[in-house]
Design an enzyme around this catalytic site. Sequence first.
Site, PDB file in Angstrom:
ATOM      1  N   HIS A   1       0.827  -1.211   0.000  1.00 41.16           N
ATOM      2  CA  HIS A   1       0.000   0.000   0.000  1.00 41.16           C
ATOM      3  C   HIS A   1       0.856   1.253   0.000  1.00 41.16           C
ATOM      4  CE1 HIS A   1      -4.248   1.226   0.406  1.00 41.16           C
ATOM      5  NE2 HIS A   1      -3.738   2.358   0.862  1.00 41.16           N
TER       6      HIS A   1
ATOM      7  N   ASP B   1     -13.554   2.795   8.779  1.00 42.17           N
ATOM      8  CA  ASP B   1     -12.606   3.597   7.996  1.00 42.17           C
ATOM      9  C   ASP B   1     -13.314   4.317   6.860  1.00 42.17           C
ATOM     10  OD1 ASP B   1      -9.958   4.500   6.983  1.00 42.17           O
ATOM     11  OD2 ASP B   1     -10.549   3.274   5.283  1.00 42.17           O
TER      12      ASP B   1
ATOM     13  N   ARG C   1     -12.813  12.860   7.190  1.00 45.00           N
ATOM     14  CA  ARG C   1     -11.507  13.539   7.251  1.00 45.00           C
ATOM     15  C   ARG C   1     -11.263  14.374   6.007  1.00 45.00           C
ATOM     16  NH1 ARG C   1      -7.842   8.845   7.365  1.00 45.00           N
ATOM     17  NH2 ARG C   1      -6.155  10.350   7.192  1.00 45.00           N
TER      18      ARG C   1
ATOM     19  N   SER D   1      -6.001   4.107   9.349  1.00 40.59           N
ATOM     20  CA  SER D   1      -6.810   3.951   8.143  1.00 40.59           C
ATOM     21  C   SER D   1      -6.196   2.904   7.223  1.00 40.59           C
ATOM     22  CB  SER D   1      -6.910   5.315   7.437  1.00 40.59           C
ATOM     23  OG  SER D   1      -7.417   5.172   6.146  1.00 40.59           O
TER      24      SER D   1
ATOM     25  N   LYS E   1      -7.295  -1.484   6.884  1.00 41.08           N
ATOM     26  CA  LYS E   1      -7.674  -2.107   5.611  1.00 41.08           C
ATOM     27  C   LYS E   1      -6.765  -3.281   5.273  1.00 41.08           C
ATOM     28  CE  LYS E   1      -7.770   1.996   3.793  1.00 41.08           C
ATOM     29  NZ  LYS E   1      -8.092   3.324   3.286  1.00 41.08           N
TER      30      LYS E   1
HETATM   31  O1  LIG Z   1      -3.444   0.989  -3.254  1.00 34.68           O
HETATM   32  P1  LIG Z   1      -2.214   1.692  -3.697  1.00 34.68           P
HETATM   33  O2  LIG Z   1      -1.926   1.491  -5.130  1.00 34.68           O
HETATM   34  O3  LIG Z   1      -1.013   1.350  -2.862  1.00 34.68           O
HETATM   35  O4  LIG Z   1      -2.479   3.277  -3.578  1.00 34.68           O
HETATM   36  C1  LIG Z   1      -3.003   4.020  -2.522  1.00 34.68           C
HETATM   37  O5  LIG Z   1      -2.835   5.370  -2.840  1.00 34.68           O
HETATM   38  C2  LIG Z   1      -4.011   5.910  -3.452  1.00 34.68           C
HETATM   39  C3  LIG Z   1      -4.481   7.138  -2.730  1.00 34.68           C
HETATM   40  O6  LIG Z   1      -3.646   8.174  -3.001  1.00 34.68           O
HETATM   41  C4  LIG Z   1      -5.062   4.876  -3.350  1.00 34.68           C
HETATM   42  O7  LIG Z   1      -5.207   4.233  -4.587  1.00 34.68           O
HETATM   43  C5  LIG Z   1      -4.497   3.962  -2.309  1.00 34.68           C
HETATM   44  O8  LIG Z   1      -5.058   2.695  -2.384  1.00 34.68           O
HETATM   45  O1  LIG Z   2      -5.633   8.103   5.608  1.00 33.42           O
HETATM   46  C1  LIG Z   2      -5.311   7.560   4.579  1.00 33.42           C
HETATM   47  C2  LIG Z   2      -4.353   8.123   3.699  1.00 33.42           C
HETATM   48  C3  LIG Z   2      -4.027   7.432   2.560  1.00 33.42           C
HETATM   49  N1  LIG Z   2      -4.613   6.251   2.314  1.00 33.42           N
HETATM   50  C4  LIG Z   2      -5.535   5.716   3.160  1.00 33.42           C
HETATM   51  O2  LIG Z   2      -6.047   4.639   2.922  1.00 33.42           O
HETATM   52  N2  LIG Z   2      -5.852   6.378   4.269  1.00 33.42           N
END
Ligand SMILES: O=P(O)(O)O[C@H]1O[C@H](CO)[C@@H](O)[C@H]1O
Ligand SMILES: O=c1cc[nH]c(=O)[nH]1
Length: 433
Positions: free
Chosen positions: A82, A161, A168, A183, A187
């Site tokens: 992520h 979330d 937020r 957050s 997930k």
């Molecule tokens: O899921 P990846 O590709 O890591 O990206 C993360 O960054 C993005 C938000 O800026 C969202 O797409 C979140 O899921």
């Molecule tokens: O708070 C946040 C910031 C970036 N991505 C997320 O899922 N949560």
Amino acid sequence: MRMVDLIEKKRNGKTLTEQEIRWIIKGYTENTIEDYQMSALLMAIYFQGMNQVEASTLTTAMVESGDQVDLSEINGVKVDKHSTGGVGDTTTIILAPLVASVGVPVAKMSGRGLGHTGGTLDKLEAIPGFHIEFTNEEFINNVNEHKIAVIGQSGNLTPADKKIYALRDVTATVNSIPLIASSIMSKKIAAGSDAIVLDVKVGSGAFMKDNEQATELAKTMVDIGSQVNRQTMAVVSDMSQPLGRAIGNALEIKEAINVLRGEGPEDLTELVLTLGSQMVVLGQQANDLDEARQMLEQAIQSGKALDKLKEFIVIQGGDESIVDNPDKLPQAKFEIQLPAKESGFVSEMTADQIGVASMKLGAGRETKDQEINMAVGIILNKKIGDAVKEGESLLTIYSDTKDIEETKEILYNSIIISDKSTKPTLIHSIITG
Ligand SMILES: O=P(O)(O)O[C@H]1O[C@H](CO)[C@@H](O)[C@H]1O
Ligand SMILES: O=c1cc[nH]c(=O)[nH]1
Ligand SMILES: [K+]
């Protein structure tokens, strides 16, 4: 318990107990706590912060607010990844099929755009037919049979979330370390993977603007992961300029295909190989990072990674012929150049403003339910450290209208040309548990 007392407690810099945090998350998820009180608490957390125990408790309470995916039936170490969010962050679209192609099961939950950042799910939907909604069973089957699945925060996964994230976004409480950490980690934990690789962005295009904050965020998330026995590590990477060259949904899909062909931009390729090597080692498909990197480079050279991208598109309902014919992706009506007003070296690119410019073209949402234009966006012809001559194109704007004076103005203001400049460091640090 009364919400007003807990808001006051946090406002005065005190520590919330486990029982109090659980009561708040349960109440907010079940709509017995109203948005106005939750907003006040979020603002108190924004200013007073949370200690590590509070942040972990908050994360666990959010995980338990909904369903959790059980991936235990799938053999092997399942890995998720992520990013904390950035501009031109095309990483997942390359990384997921690349790593899956060498045998690591990738079970990934992604998000949509937030603020000035683009969303991976939005980008994937630029591929005709592609969808990101699956039942838990389908998700598990795809990881089992194809080693890859990317889903949205669908169904009843971390509903706390979902509500807090939306609140937020409109209460100026996004940039908070415990709120971002809980957050993201809630997930990741709910989606069921054994190992988690975090890409923590730092710089003008990230939510964390300096290295110290980004490192603290990375450590907070790694600690949360370790506490629930998920192997978690973080790479702190540069977001002082957009990543790669493409910003915008279909444009980034095309760029992802180029990287998987071995013809992508240097920084994006390097980041993908850095994160990918970590995922391959965590997924126990290689003994060390060097071996992992070689496997990934080989998968790009042999075309195996590109084949995995096609397979991934097919199982998610999309048209895989776009891989060999990227011109089948949505195309913008006009290509407009942005000529440099002076000669010199590009020394700064304010990435969040470039993200805003791309959003103004239609690539992102200004309001919650706005529809996205998949075709529009920006291709950077110059990046920090590059020499430029007056009149030479700094970037190409892909637009469906010629009326883009405001966007051009934002772009001119966000690119600084000086008589010298140095390339930013791509990988700042690696944080392990
Ligand atoms: O899921 P990846 O590709 O890591 O990206 C993360 O960054 C993005 C938000 O800026 C969202 O797409 C979140 O899921
Ligand atoms: O708070 C946040 C910031 C970036 N991505 C997320 O899922 N949560
Ligand atoms: K990019």
